[in-house]
Enzyme design. Structure first.
Site, PDB file in Angstrom:
ATOM      1  N   GLU A   1     -11.960  -1.405  -3.740  1.00 13.61           N
ATOM      2  CA  GLU A   1     -11.201  -0.953  -2.694  1.00 13.61           C
ATOM      3  C   GLU A   1     -10.414  -0.032  -3.120  1.00 13.61           C
ATOM      4  O   GLU A   1      -9.864   0.176  -4.206  1.00 13.61           O
ATOM      5  CB  GLU A   1     -10.841  -1.807  -1.700  1.00 13.61           C
ATOM      6  CG  GLU A   1      -9.632  -2.815  -2.168  1.00 13.61           C
ATOM      7  CD  GLU A   1      -9.409  -3.682  -1.081  1.00 13.61           C
ATOM      8  OE1 GLU A   1     -10.019  -3.811   0.056  1.00 13.61           O
ATOM      9  OE2 GLU A   1      -8.537  -4.631  -1.203  1.00 13.61           O
TER      10      GLU A   1
ATOM     11  N   ASP B   1       0.671  -1.128   0.006  1.00 15.51           N
ATOM     12  CA  ASP B   1       0.111   0.120  -0.009  1.00 15.51           C
ATOM     13  C   ASP B   1       0.848   1.485   0.123  1.00 15.51           C
ATOM     14  O   ASP B   1       0.681   2.031   0.827  1.00 15.51           O
ATOM     15  CB  ASP B   1      -1.023  -0.138   1.042  1.00 15.51           C
ATOM     16  CG  ASP B   1      -2.002  -0.986   1.163  1.00 15.51           C
ATOM     17  OD1 ASP B   1      -2.287  -1.605   0.138  1.00 15.51           O
ATOM     18  OD2 ASP B   1      -2.439  -1.562   2.162  1.00 15.51           O
TER      19      ASP B   1
END
Length: 321
Positions: free
Chosen positions: A200, A34
């Site tokens: 997402e 991420d």
């Protein structure tokens, strides 16, 4: 008859037929999950990532070598009271006024027990971060959304936060001028009604007065023990709009709230499951799509995920690597 929309679709299909470019080079600390990227005014790149209380590294170039610098949050974790993990996820970094903001998610994997928090610093150097705690975007069981994967768009005087993961997917709120608190109810801006609603990690990027909503679709994690069916692994999709507030559609005109989404990057060659992405307008390379992925020549474990990046070409009106 060739229409503008059919021409754009043909260009995208032709580009896909030639395959995807390999990720740009990375040296130094390249194992991350991420990523969030920004370049400080002095030219130093800062890259934030999940794990180790939001770890960060610096470099003189997006290519590295990346040097670990420490953690954003203190050893006892976030100020947000939460029954989930004390090690926050999915950072997002932007400069707001004279402060650098890092938004983070506090949650437990696969649950809606989630909150979005904020840490801030004037320099981003180790030891300079202040944890501001929750910004007023939270979720519990029964909510339409999961309050993780926050992303800020600063658009003139306006501040928009887009966020969400599964359930009813991607939502958006407006923020105060200092971007420290939510000021509106959450509005749904993307939803895939099929399957597990595997959408997402949104990232809203403005380019040539259009707003591009990038997001991750599919299964993100545990590839070493729970490999998804082919095509169900992470990939990066996009929709666009004339407004930051919604009515996002894909290259075929399908609304993003009705399962629309044009693929920007997916598994190819030894690159598997690219996602967790952001977009940065780099002074050297122009718009850059950055993300994590696994190299199938190395391994599929979450801890083996690598930092990847590619330049983006918007010449057709739709981004492609």
């Amino acid at each position: 008859m060739i229409t503008p929309s059919s021409l754009v679709l043909a260009l995208l299909q032709a580009a896909a037929a030639y395959g995807y470019a390999n990720p740009g080079s990375c040296s130094g600390a390249c194992n991350i999950h991420d990523p969030a990227l920004i370049r400080r005014d002095d030219g130093t790149y800062f890259r934030f990532s999940t794990g180790n209380l939001i770890s960060f590294a610096t470099s003189s170039s997006i290519e590295g070598p990346w040097t670990p610098r420490g953690s954003v949050l203190p050893a006892d974790g976030s100020r947000i009271p939460n029954s989930g993990s004390k090690d926050p996820w999915a950072p997002d970094v932007h400069k707001v006024g004279n402060l650098y903001h890092v938004y983070y998610s506090v949650s437990a994997f696969g649950t809606q027990d989630s909150s979005i928090g904020l840490a801030s610093s004037r320099t981003m150097e180790p030891g300079t971060w202040t944890d501001n705690g929750a910004i007023g975007v939270t979720s519990r069981n029964g909510k339409q959304y999961n309050a993780i994967d926050a992303n800020l768009l600063v658009d003139g005087h306006n501040k928009y936060m887009t966020f969400g993961s599964f359930w009813q997917d991607i939502f958006q709120v407006t923020l105060t001028p200092d971007a420290k608190r939510a000021t509106s109810a959450a509005v749904n801006v993307a939803f895939d009604p099929a399957g597990t609603h595997a959408v997402e990690g949104p990232y809203l990027f403005k380019y040539n007065n259009l707003y591009y909503l990038f997001y991750s679709w599919g299964s993100c994690c545990h590839y070493d023990t729970q490999r998804p069916a082919p095509g169900q692994e992470y990939k990066i999709k996009v929709c666009r709009s004339n407004s930051p507030r919604g009515n996002f559609v894909d290259a075929n005109g399908v609304p993003c709230t009705q399962g629309g989404g044009t693929v920007v990057l997916e598994s190819h060659d030894n690159v598997y499951g690219p996602g967790g992405q952001g977009v940065y307008d780099d002074p050297t390379h122009g718009p850059v799509l950055y993300y994590h992925y696994v190299d199938t020549n190395i391994g599929y474990a979450d801890g083996q995920k690598l930092f990847g990046w590619n330049t983006l070409d918007f010449s057709s009106g739709w981004p492609r690597v």
